[in-house]
Design a protein around this motif. Structure first.
Motif, short mmCIF file in Angstrom:
data_model
loop_
_atom_site.label_atom_id
_atom_site.label_comp_id
_atom_site.label_asym_id
_atom_site.label_seq_id
_atom_site.Cartn_x
_atom_site.Cartn_y
_atom_site.Cartn_z
N GLY A 44 0.83 -1.20 0.00
CA GLY A 44 0.00 0.00 0.00
C GLY A 44 0.87 1.25 0.00
N ASP A 45 0.30 2.33 -0.46
CA ASP A 45 1.05 3.59 -0.56
C ASP A 45 1.77 3.96 0.73
N PRO A 46 1.09 3.96 1.90
CA PRO A 46 1.79 4.39 3.13
C PRO A 46 2.97 3.49 3.48
N VAL A 47 2.81 2.18 3.28
CA VAL A 47 3.89 1.24 3.63
C VAL A 47 5.09 1.45 2.72
N VAL A 48 4.85 1.52 1.41
CA VAL A 48 5.97 1.69 0.47
C VAL A 48 6.61 3.06 0.65
N GLU A 49 5.81 4.09 0.86
CA GLU A 49 6.37 5.42 1.09
C GLU A 49 7.28 5.42 2.33
N MET A 50 6.84 4.74 3.39
CA MET A 50 7.65 4.66 4.61
C MET A 50 8.96 3.92 4.30
N GLU A 51 8.88 2.81 3.57
CA GLU A 51 10.08 2.05 3.23
C GLU A 51 11.04 2.89 2.40
N LEU A 52 10.52 3.66 1.47
CA LEU A 52 11.37 4.49 0.63
C LEU A 52 12.13 5.55 1.43
N SER A 53 11.58 5.93 2.57
CA SER A 53 12.24 6.96 3.38
C SER A 53 13.14 6.38 4.47
N ASN A 54 13.12 5.07 4.67
CA ASN A 54 13.92 4.45 5.72
C ASN A 54 15.39 4.33 5.31
N PRO A 55 16.31 4.82 6.15
CA PRO A 55 17.73 4.60 5.86
C PRO A 55 18.03 3.10 5.94
N GLY A 56 18.88 2.64 5.06
CA GLY A 56 19.23 1.22 5.05
C GLY A 56 18.31 0.37 4.20
N THR A 57 17.21 0.95 3.71
CA THR A 57 16.28 0.20 2.87
C THR A 57 16.71 0.31 1.42
N GLU A 58 16.64 -0.82 0.74
CA GLU A 58 16.85 -0.86 -0.71
C GLU A 58 15.54 -1.30 -1.34
N LEU A 59 15.04 -0.53 -2.27
CA LEU A 59 13.86 -0.90 -3.05
C LEU A 59 14.17 -0.52 -4.49
N LEU A 60 14.46 -1.53 -5.27
CA LEU A 60 14.89 -1.35 -6.65
C LEU A 60 13.85 -1.91 -7.60
N VAL A 61 13.64 -1.24 -8.72
CA VAL A 61 12.71 -1.72 -9.74
C VAL A 61 13.48 -2.02 -11.02
N ALA A 62 13.01 -3.04 -11.72
CA ALA A 62 13.56 -3.40 -13.03
C ALA A 62 12.57 -2.93 -14.08
N LEU A 63 13.10 -2.24 -15.09
CA LEU A 63 12.26 -1.69 -16.16
C LEU A 63 12.66 -2.30 -17.49
N GLN A 64 11.66 -2.70 -18.25
CA GLN A 64 11.88 -3.11 -19.64
C GLN A 64 10.97 -2.24 -20.49
N ASP A 65 11.59 -1.53 -21.44
CA ASP A 65 10.84 -0.60 -22.29
C ASP A 65 10.02 0.38 -21.45
N GLY A 66 10.60 0.84 -20.34
CA GLY A 66 9.96 1.82 -19.48
C GLY A 66 8.90 1.27 -18.55
N GLU A 67 8.62 -0.03 -18.62
CA GLU A 67 7.60 -0.66 -17.78
C GLU A 67 8.26 -1.42 -16.65
N ALA A 68 7.75 -1.22 -15.42
CA ALA A 68 8.27 -1.97 -14.27
C ALA A 68 7.82 -3.42 -14.39
N VAL A 69 8.80 -4.34 -14.40
CA VAL A 69 8.49 -5.76 -14.56
C VAL A 69 8.96 -6.58 -13.35
N GLY A 70 9.61 -5.93 -12.40
CA GLY A 70 10.07 -6.62 -11.21
C GLY A 70 10.61 -5.64 -10.19
#
Length: 161
Positions: A44-70
């Protein structure tokens, strides 16, 4: 394929990838209601937003042709980097996305000084548990995780960084 740090604009795509992966990986383990509720809660938005602001957290996305696929999500505490979740849209699993995401988070943890890598996966997810084993991880524990008020066994893997 590009891999980059996730941003708040990726939340909807992260949720969609997680839902597609959960439907493919847990057809006999998680009900439709559990998948919908679990994905809405964990991604959910609040959970992911919190994770994105946490030091030490890695949240990486893989894009193919501009689309998130993983995506891969983990955190580092002390000298341990823990991969919490790695999900790839089932339609893109043969394209090397999982390997690229795994490599990227391992590199990020190593650059941050991690000496030990850990990973978690629901025991019912043969696909991801085999991925950990193929990368030299050994199962060191079993824990329980809660999804939609239900408990599920989760395998914990570990290896030196």
């Amino acid at each position: 394929m590009d891999i980059r740090d996730a941003t708040t604009s990726d939340i909807e795509s992260i949720r969609a990838v997680a839902e597609a992966a959960w439907r493919a990986d847990y057809p006999d383990t998680l009900s439709e209601d559990t998948i919908e509720s679990g994905v809405a809660h964990w991604y959910g938005d609040p959970v992911v937003e919190m994770e994105l602001s946490n030091p030490g957290t890695e949240l990486l996305v893989a894009l193919q042709d501009g689309e998130a696929v993983g995506f891969v999500h983990g955190h580092r505490a002390g000298e341990t980097g823990t991969i919490l979740r790695l999900h790839v849209d089932p339609a893109h699993r043969e394209a090397g996305v999982e390997t690229a995401l795994f490599d990227a988070i391992e590199e990020a943890f190593a650059a941050d000084g991690a000496k030990t890598l850990r990973g978690t996966a629901l025991k019912a997810n043969d696909h991801v548990t085999e991925l950990y084993r193929s990368r030299g991880f050994e199962q060191v524990d079993t824990e329980r995780t809660t999804i939609d008020s239900n408990q599920y066994p989760e395998a914990v893997f570990e290896r030196p960084a």
